[in-house]
Motif scaffolding. Structure first.
Motif, PDB file in Angstrom:
ATOM      1  N   GLY A 197       0.892  -1.214  -0.113  1.00 42.35           N
ATOM      2  CA  GLY A 197       0.020   0.042   0.168  1.00 42.35           C
ATOM      3  C   GLY A 197       0.888   1.211   0.068  1.00 42.35           C
ATOM      4  O   GLY A 197       2.176   1.104  -0.350  1.00 42.35           O
ATOM      5  N   HIS A 209      -3.828  -5.537   0.909  1.00 42.50           N
ATOM      6  CA  HIS A 209      -3.516  -4.087   0.987  1.00 42.50           C
ATOM      7  C   HIS A 209      -3.729  -3.562   2.392  1.00 42.50           C
ATOM      8  O   HIS A 209      -4.463  -3.814   3.239  1.00 42.50           O
ATOM      9  CB  HIS A 209      -4.723  -3.382  -0.044  1.00 42.50           C
ATOM     10  CG  HIS A 209      -4.463  -2.010  -0.436  1.00 42.50           C
ATOM     11  ND1 HIS A 209      -4.306  -1.088   0.738  1.00 42.50           N
ATOM     12  CD2 HIS A 209      -3.814  -1.533  -1.433  1.00 42.50           C
ATOM     13  CE1 HIS A 209      -4.112   0.408   0.091  1.00 42.50           C
ATOM     14  NE2 HIS A 209      -3.735   0.228  -1.152  1.00 42.50           N
ATOM     15  N   TYR A 258      -4.189  -8.545  -6.000  1.00 43.87           N
ATOM     16  CA  TYR A 258      -3.151  -7.498  -6.292  1.00 43.87           C
ATOM     17  C   TYR A 258      -3.259  -6.943  -7.393  1.00 43.87           C
ATOM     18  O   TYR A 258      -2.667  -5.648  -7.303  1.00 43.87           O
ATOM     19  CB  TYR A 258      -1.730  -8.593  -6.503  1.00 43.87           C
ATOM     20  CG  TYR A 258      -1.617  -9.054  -7.753  1.00 43.87           C
ATOM     21  CD1 TYR A 258      -0.993  -8.344  -8.736  1.00 43.87           C
ATOM     22  CD2 TYR A 258      -1.955 -10.639  -7.985  1.00 43.87           C
ATOM     23  CE1 TYR A 258      -0.705  -8.957  -9.930  1.00 43.87           C
ATOM     24  CE2 TYR A 258      -1.504 -11.031  -9.296  1.00 43.87           C
ATOM     25  CZ  TYR A 258      -1.148 -10.268 -10.261  1.00 43.87           C
ATOM     26  OH  TYR A 258      -1.057 -11.045 -11.364  1.00 43.87           O
ATOM     27  N   GLY A 289      -5.446  -3.922  -6.145  1.00 46.90           N
ATOM     28  CA  GLY A 289      -4.757  -2.997  -5.090  1.00 46.90           C
ATOM     29  C   GLY A 289      -3.521  -2.147  -5.719  1.00 46.90           C
ATOM     30  O   GLY A 289      -3.491  -0.953  -5.453  1.00 46.90           O
ATOM     31  N   TYR A 290      -2.827  -2.815  -6.683  1.00 49.89           N
ATOM     32  CA  TYR A 290      -1.326  -2.226  -7.178  1.00 49.89           C
ATOM     33  C   TYR A 290      -1.752  -1.241  -8.136  1.00 49.89           C
ATOM     34  O   TYR A 290      -1.258  -0.052  -8.462  1.00 49.89           O
ATOM     35  CB  TYR A 290      -0.590  -3.332  -7.732  1.00 49.89           C
ATOM     36  CG  TYR A 290       0.309  -3.748  -6.780  1.00 49.89           C
ATOM     37  CD1 TYR A 290       1.413  -3.141  -6.270  1.00 49.89           C
ATOM     38  CD2 TYR A 290       0.421  -5.212  -6.599  1.00 49.89           C
ATOM     39  CE1 TYR A 290       2.031  -3.564  -5.367  1.00 49.89           C
ATOM     40  CE2 TYR A 290       1.379  -5.507  -5.694  1.00 49.89           C
ATOM     41  CZ  TYR A 290       2.101  -4.787  -4.893  1.00 49.89           C
ATOM     42  OH  TYR A 290       3.096  -5.248  -3.920  1.00 49.89           O
TER      43      TYR A 290
END
Length: 287
Positions: free
Chosen positions: A162, A190, A273, A276-277
């Motif tokens: 994060g 995250h 992911y 979040g990324y």
């Protein structure tokens, strides 16, 4: 009346948890840490050192929930022992000495507690026999918590990423990939979902709904590190050199199931992911 929550070790995850609780309007939050200047607005500052039982600061007269969310100062057995065993023991002892009876104490543990390393699926019922100090100390801390006189819950979090937690992104920017074989699985979550799970369990407990003593805090999709690195590289338009060794996290290579926390009603903000990324990369590019 608002419930009083003490976050012991109010760092990155703790500050996000504090903000989420404050945003509900139903909680008053005390944040215990050495540097109180970094606490969010609205958090009651408690300047203290978890490793020293004589320096735990001034606590409210009534504490409804405690979240022990400390992080070690760095790698090494001594740092882990200080943060997770000595610090937790000091907080639990202070609670008892002052006559507090919190409704629940929550502890941020780690998936390093598991020894499985061949891509197996694990959940809260899987055996744990870690060979490394990190996992052993986490299990010992969980035992201290569960054997305390208070209702208790440990959440074993996977690799947290994060804002400010850019280890994988920095590796990709350095052009360091890894081989596709052998497959090494990673389990991520995250930071906002770490805090979200803790807030959800506090709210669930307050509503007198069942809360288990152990949860896994990971997103929906364990993924090979090779896949994650190359997806990030595609987003950043970077070519990777796959001759580098794969990251070897302390958590090993396994696939962690989050079904128990889903069954408890938690909805992930970032279920994998990529979600979040993507937001993290967008926010970094706009800075």
């Amino acid at each position: 009346m608002n419930k009083n929550v003490l976050i012991a070790g109010c760092g990155d995850v703790g500050c996000e948890l504090a903000q989420q609780l404050l945003d509900t309007g139903n909680y008053s939050v005390w944040g215990l840490r050495r540097n109180i200047d970094r606490l969010p607005s609205g958090v009651h500052p408690v300047e203290g050192d978890l490793s020293n039982p004589e320096q735990l600061g001034e606590w409210p007269s009534n504490i409804d929930y405690v979240v022990y969310a400390a992080a070690a100062d760095g790698p090494g057995q001594d740092n882990y022992h200080k943060a997770y065993l000595r610090g937790l023991s000091n907080v639990l002892s202070r609670l008892q000495a002052d006559g507090h009876r919190p409704e629940r104490v929550l502890f941020t543990s780690s998936t390093s507690s598991y020894h499985q390393n061949d891509g197996q699926w694990v959940d809260e019922t899987s055996p744990t026999n870690p060979g490394r100090y990190a996992g052993k100390i986490m299990l010992e801390a969980e035992a201290i918590l569960i054997n305390s006189p208070f209702p208790a819950t440990a959440v074993r979090f996977g690799g947290i990423y994060g804002p400010g937690r850019n280890r994988m992104i920095n590796r990709v920017r350095a052009g360091e990939g890894c081989k596709a074989e052998p497959v090494i699985y990673g389990n991520r979550i995250h930071r906002d979902d770490c805090a979200g799970i803790l807030a959800h369990l506090i709210q669930r407990d307050e509503q007198k709904l069942p809360v288990d003593s152990l949860y896994l805090g990971v997103d929906h999709e364990p993924a090979p590190l090779y896949e994650v690195l190359h997806w990030l590289a595609d987003q950043l338009d970077i070519m990777l050199d796959d001759t580098h060794p794969a990251p070897q996290p302390q958590r090993g290579s396994k696939r962690c199931s989050n079904q128990r926390i889903i069954d408890a009603g938690y909805t992930f903000r970032f279920p994998n992911y990529k979600a979040g990324y993507s937001e993290l990369l967008d926010s970094m590019s706009s800075e």
